[in-house]
Design a protein around this motif. Sequence first.
Motif, PDB file in Angstrom:
ATOM      1  N   PHE A 260      37.152 -12.164  36.486  1.00 37.16           N
ATOM      2  CA  PHE A 260      37.681 -12.088  35.120  1.00 37.16           C
ATOM      3  C   PHE A 260      37.626 -13.526  34.591  1.00 37.16           C
TER       4      PHE A 260
ATOM      5  N   CYS B 239      41.221 -15.394  34.791  1.00 43.40           N
ATOM      6  CA  CYS B 239      42.048 -15.235  36.000  1.00 43.40           C
ATOM      7  C   CYS B 239      42.099 -16.577  36.738  1.00 43.40           C
TER       8      CYS B 239
ATOM      9  N   PHE C  43      42.683 -17.423  39.750  1.00 34.94           N
ATOM     10  CA  PHE C  43      42.013 -17.430  41.058  1.00 34.94           C
ATOM     11  C   PHE C  43      40.488 -17.487  40.877  1.00 34.94           C
TER      12      PHE C  43
ATOM     13  N   ARG D 247      37.904  -2.097  45.935  1.00 35.08           N
ATOM     14  CA  ARG D 247      39.006  -2.172  44.961  1.00 35.08           C
ATOM     15  C   ARG D 247      38.653  -3.123  43.824  1.00 35.08           C
TER      16      ARG D 247
ATOM     17  N   GLU E 229      39.693 -12.494  48.112  1.00 30.43           N
ATOM     18  CA  GLU E 229      40.582 -13.639  48.350  1.00 30.43           C
ATOM     19  C   GLU E 229      39.893 -14.980  48.053  1.00 30.43           C
TER      20      GLU E 229
HETATM   21  N1  GSH Z   1      45.341 -13.671  46.466  1.00 33.57           N
HETATM   22  C1  GSH Z   1      44.284 -13.288  45.554  1.00 33.57           C
HETATM   23  C2  GSH Z   1      44.882 -12.981  44.208  1.00 33.57           C
HETATM   24  C3  GSH Z   1      43.857 -12.393  43.244  1.00 33.57           C
HETATM   25  C4  GSH Z   1      44.519 -11.673  42.070  1.00 33.57           C
HETATM   26  O1  GSH Z   1      45.734 -11.475  42.013  1.00 33.57           O
HETATM   27  N2  GSH Z   1      43.683 -11.298  41.115  1.00 33.57           N
HETATM   28  C5  GSH Z   1      44.142 -10.529  39.999  1.00 33.57           C
HETATM   29  C6  GSH Z   1      43.580 -11.075  38.690  1.00 33.57           C
HETATM   30  S1  GSH Z   1      44.218 -12.698  38.335  1.00 33.57           S
HETATM   31  C7  GSH Z   1      43.642  -9.105  40.145  1.00 33.57           C
HETATM   32  O2  GSH Z   1      42.497  -8.880  40.493  1.00 33.57           O
HETATM   33  N3  GSH Z   1      44.499  -8.140  39.888  1.00 33.57           N
HETATM   34  C8  GSH Z   1      44.132  -6.758  39.972  1.00 33.57           C
HETATM   35  C9  GSH Z   1      44.703  -6.081  41.186  1.00 33.57           C
HETATM   36  O3  GSH Z   1      45.284  -6.757  42.047  1.00 33.57           O
HETATM   37  O4  GSH Z   1      44.538  -4.868  41.272  1.00 33.57           O
HETATM   38  C10 GSH Z   1      43.236 -14.402  45.503  1.00 33.57           C
HETATM   39  O5  GSH Z   1      43.590 -15.558  45.762  1.00 33.57           O
HETATM   40  O6  GSH Z   1      42.053 -14.111  45.248  1.00 33.57           O
END
Ligand code: GSH
Length: 122
Positions: free
Chosen positions: A48, A51, A53, A89, A108
């Motif tokens: 995204f 986002c 991350f 996912r 991750e």
């Molecule tokens: N711990 C993960 C966190 C990633 C995360 O929370 N991504 C969010 C967007 S900022 C997401 O994809 N949310 C959708 C979901 O978890 O279903 C990382 O570091 O990649």
Amino acid sequence: MLLKLVREGLGRLIVAIDWVFSPKKVQRGSLAQKAANTDASTISLYQFYACPFCIKTRRAIRRLNINVVTRDAQKPGEYRQELGTEGGRVKVPCLRIEKDGNVEWMYESKDIINYLDQRFAA
Ligand SMILES: N[C@@H](CCC(=O)N[C@@H](CS)C(=O)NCC(=O)O)C(=O)O
């Protein structure tokens, strides 16, 4: 709704800060750079735009000075669907890695950055 707007706004602020304070790029000779980009053509980043991350992961990609295709998985469409069905996912960032005819989906940000650091260390 409001929370979503605040998160999107904060994300865009981080994008701007990231743009101002760009990381120092790894330097390679022209042959090594070409080889790194050829190698990187087998991976793509599902993400995204705002986002945090994903911003962190894109920053690592810029630092490593490699061309990695990014796929917008935020808006409904081909890439979002692909991520859900093939990756397992809809969570970003996710790195799609093609190797020897197989595809691996890596989630991750920390794991992705470690992987890229090891694979593209100069
Ligand atoms: N711990 C993960 C966190 C990633 C995360 O929370 N991504 C969010 C967007 S900022 C997401 O994809 N949310 C959708 C979901 O978890 O279903 C990382 O570091 O990649």
